[in-house]
Scaffold this motif. Structure first.
Motif, PDB file in Angstrom:
ATOM      1  N   GLY A  76      -8.097 -11.018 -52.626  1.00  0.00           N
ATOM      2  CA  GLY A  76      -8.035 -10.307 -53.900  1.00  0.00           C
ATOM      3  C   GLY A  76      -7.585 -11.157 -55.070  1.00  0.00           C
ATOM      4  N   ASN A 107     -13.115   7.978 -47.572  1.00  0.00           N
ATOM      5  CA  ASN A 107     -12.937   6.837 -48.475  1.00  0.00           C
ATOM      6  C   ASN A 107     -11.707   6.964 -49.371  1.00  0.00           C
ATOM      7  OD1 ASN A 107     -15.408   5.559 -47.630  1.00  0.00           O
ATOM      8  ND2 ASN A 107     -16.512   7.099 -48.828  1.00  0.00           N
ATOM      9  N   CYS A 155      -1.175  -8.629 -55.741  1.00  0.00           N
ATOM     10  CA  CYS A 155      -1.092  -9.415 -54.504  1.00  0.00           C
ATOM     11  C   CYS A 155      -0.024 -10.498 -54.616  1.00  0.00           C
ATOM     12  CB  CYS A 155      -2.445 -10.052 -54.197  1.00  0.00           C
ATOM     13  SG  CYS A 155      -3.754  -8.877 -53.812  1.00  0.00           S
ATOM     14  N   LEU A 187     -12.045  -0.007 -45.694  1.00  0.00           N
ATOM     15  CA  LEU A 187     -12.433   0.413 -47.045  1.00  0.00           C
ATOM     16  C   LEU A 187     -12.232  -0.685 -48.069  1.00  0.00           C
ATOM     17  CD1 LEU A 187     -10.793   3.964 -47.014  1.00  0.00           C
ATOM     18  CD2 LEU A 187     -13.238   3.446 -46.821  1.00  0.00           C
ATOM     19  N   SER A 188     -11.158  -1.438 -47.916  1.00  0.00           N
ATOM     20  CA  SER A 188     -10.785  -2.491 -48.868  1.00  0.00           C
ATOM     21  C   SER A 188      -9.914  -3.498 -48.135  1.00  0.00           C
ATOM     22  CB  SER A 188     -10.026  -1.888 -50.054  1.00  0.00           C
ATOM     23  OG  SER A 188      -9.280  -2.867 -50.740  1.00  0.00           O
ATOM     24  N   LYS A 189     -10.436  -4.704 -47.939  1.00  0.00           N
ATOM     25  CA  LYS A 189      -9.670  -5.713 -47.210  1.00  0.00           C
ATOM     26  C   LYS A 189      -8.328  -5.988 -47.895  1.00  0.00           C
ATOM     27  CE  LYS A 189     -13.211  -8.209 -44.654  1.00  0.00           C
ATOM     28  NZ  LYS A 189     -12.661  -7.729 -43.364  1.00  0.00           N
ATOM     29  N   VAL A 190      -8.311  -6.009 -49.219  1.00  0.00           N
ATOM     30  CA  VAL A 190      -7.063  -6.267 -49.944  1.00  0.00           C
ATOM     31  C   VAL A 190      -6.028  -5.207 -49.614  1.00  0.00           C
ATOM     32  CG1 VAL A 190      -5.979  -6.421 -52.210  1.00  0.00           C
ATOM     33  CG2 VAL A 190      -8.189  -7.503 -51.827  1.00  0.00           C
ATOM     34  N   ASP A 191      -6.420  -3.935 -49.705  1.00  0.00           N
ATOM     35  CA  ASP A 191      -5.476  -2.855 -49.403  1.00  0.00           C
ATOM     36  C   ASP A 191      -5.028  -2.909 -47.947  1.00  0.00           C
ATOM     37  OD1 ASP A 191      -5.032  -0.869 -51.723  1.00  0.00           O
ATOM     38  OD2 ASP A 191      -7.173  -1.280 -51.827  1.00  0.00           O
ATOM     39  N   ILE A 246      -8.537   6.060 -50.448  1.00  0.00           N
ATOM     40  CA  ILE A 246      -7.607   4.950 -50.221  1.00  0.00           C
ATOM     41  C   ILE A 246      -6.158   5.381 -50.417  1.00  0.00           C
ATOM     42  CG2 ILE A 246      -6.818   2.757 -51.214  1.00  0.00           C
ATOM     43  CD1 ILE A 246      -9.753   1.977 -51.538  1.00  0.00           C
ATOM     44  N   LEU A 290      -7.703   1.453 -43.951  1.00  0.00           N
ATOM     45  CA  LEU A 290      -7.696   0.866 -45.289  1.00  0.00           C
ATOM     46  C   LEU A 290      -8.471  -0.438 -45.325  1.00  0.00           C
ATOM     47  CD1 LEU A 290      -4.049   1.425 -46.608  1.00  0.00           C
ATOM     48  CD2 LEU A 290      -6.159   2.199 -47.702  1.00  0.00           C
ATOM     49  N   GLU A 291      -8.277  -1.256 -44.302  1.00  0.00           N
ATOM     50  CA  GLU A 291      -8.948  -2.554 -44.260  1.00  0.00           C
ATOM     51  C   GLU A 291     -10.462  -2.388 -44.220  1.00  0.00           C
ATOM     52  OE1 GLU A 291      -8.940  -6.592 -41.517  1.00  0.00           O
ATOM     53  OE2 GLU A 291      -7.158  -5.301 -41.534  1.00  0.00           O
TER      54      GLU A 291
END
Length: 317
Positions: free
Chosen positions: A195, A126, A200, A162-166, A128, A159-160
């Motif tokens: 996000g 996890n 962003c 774990l976090s779609k934004v990242d 990031i 990364l996606e």
């Protein structure tokens, strides 16, 4: 890796132990020299205290003393090899050191920094920041020394998850770096939809600027301002207006609003807003106002060379 990465690598500590309270206070005040002075003898007297070593490494990192930071983080990796963040910080310091030397000398650090980030990612599924580091590393490395867009995309996919934004921001970065602007724009817009943060919007605005599309950048900044209401966005819009000589009245109004409502949290010093106003008035052929604002800029930050260069341009009008 980019310079903004420094503050990801070295977050401010928040220890409750009395032993660390004074050092923590100086770190929060960004008095890194004093923090270093306190942490150095503490580590000397407690050579296996992991938190103390990490703090000392962080004080060096904030000061861009990469050799010293590397030494401390290497101790952490040796003392506790199964902690992902120690490998991440060690790799980050190696990476920043590599950026500070010539390309040939940088190759010396390549193997260890790559292994450090890979180890951090393996130890912590996890993590990031480690995956972001690998995205950047594999995109920036030449193919001859291991660079690979496919590998970079692999970590963007992780990364996606774990976090779609990242993940979307990472893919935007990859496709921008690979000169695929349509895909880069697509993923930056996806990041905004998911996000909607200042980061962003800023990434998309900066992308439009690099693509020489100032009108799109201004539209994006206005959308961000409508949603987020951040004074910093007034400066961003004014900057685009001044640099590209577009929508000058709007840029002028935004910069004046930025100055009126300025606080240190906005980031960019007022002197830079005055500089942008001077540029706008120069574009408008208003020499008197241009001189007024460039003089304010120079008074605020006299060491900035571009301010003095702008003044020479204005005087030549």
């Amino acid at each position: 890796m980019n310079k903004y990465f420094i503050f990801l690598l070295f977050p401010i500590w928040g220890f409750s132990q009395t032993s660390y309270q004074e050092i923590e206070q100086f770190l929060e005040q960004k008095n890194y020299v004093k923090a270093e002075q306190l942490a150095t003898p503490f580590v000397a007297n407690n050579p296996t205290d992991l938190k103390a070593i990490e703090i000392l490494g962080d004080t060096y990192g904030y000061q861009e003393k990469w050799d010293e930071a590397i030494e401390q983080y290497k101790k952490l990796v040796s003392l506790k090899p199964n902690v992902a963040n120690y490998h991440y910080k060690y790799g980050g310091a190696l990476g920043m050191k590599a950026l500070s030397v010539n390309k040939l000398s940088a190759l010396v650090y390549l193997s260890d920094l790559k292994e450090s980030f890979l180890t951090a990612a393996r130890l912590d599924p996890n993590h990031i920041e480690a995956r972001w580091a690998l995205v950047e590393l594999y995109m920036q490395l030449p193919v001859i020394v291991g660079g690979s867009m496919n590998t970079s995309l692999k970590y963007a996919e992780e990364l996606e998850q774990l976090s779609k934004v990242d993940g979307y921001l990472a893919k935007g970065y990859i496709y921008e770096y690979d000169n695929e602007p349509e895909l880069a724009e697509l993923y930056y817009k996806k990041a905004i939809l998911v996000g909607g943060s200042l980061t962003c919007y800023t990434k998309l605005s900066e992308f439009y600027e690099k693509q020489d599309q100032p009108e799109k950048a201004i539209t994006n900044i206005e959308e961000a301002q409508e949603k987020l209401q951040r004074n910093a966005l007034h400066y961003q819009l004014g900057k685009v207006s001044a640099e590209y000589n577009v929508q000058l009245s709007k840029g002028e109004a935004c910069l004046k609003s930025y100055i009126k409502n300025y606080s240190p949290e906005d980031g960019v010093p007022v002197a830079w807003a005055n500089y942008r106003l001077a540029q706008i008035y120069r574009h408008k052929d208003n020499k008197v106002q241009a001189l007024h604002y460039i003089n304010l800029a120079i008074d605020g930050l006299p060491e900035i060379e571009v301010f003095n260069e702008e003044r020479k341009i204005i005087l030549a009008l």
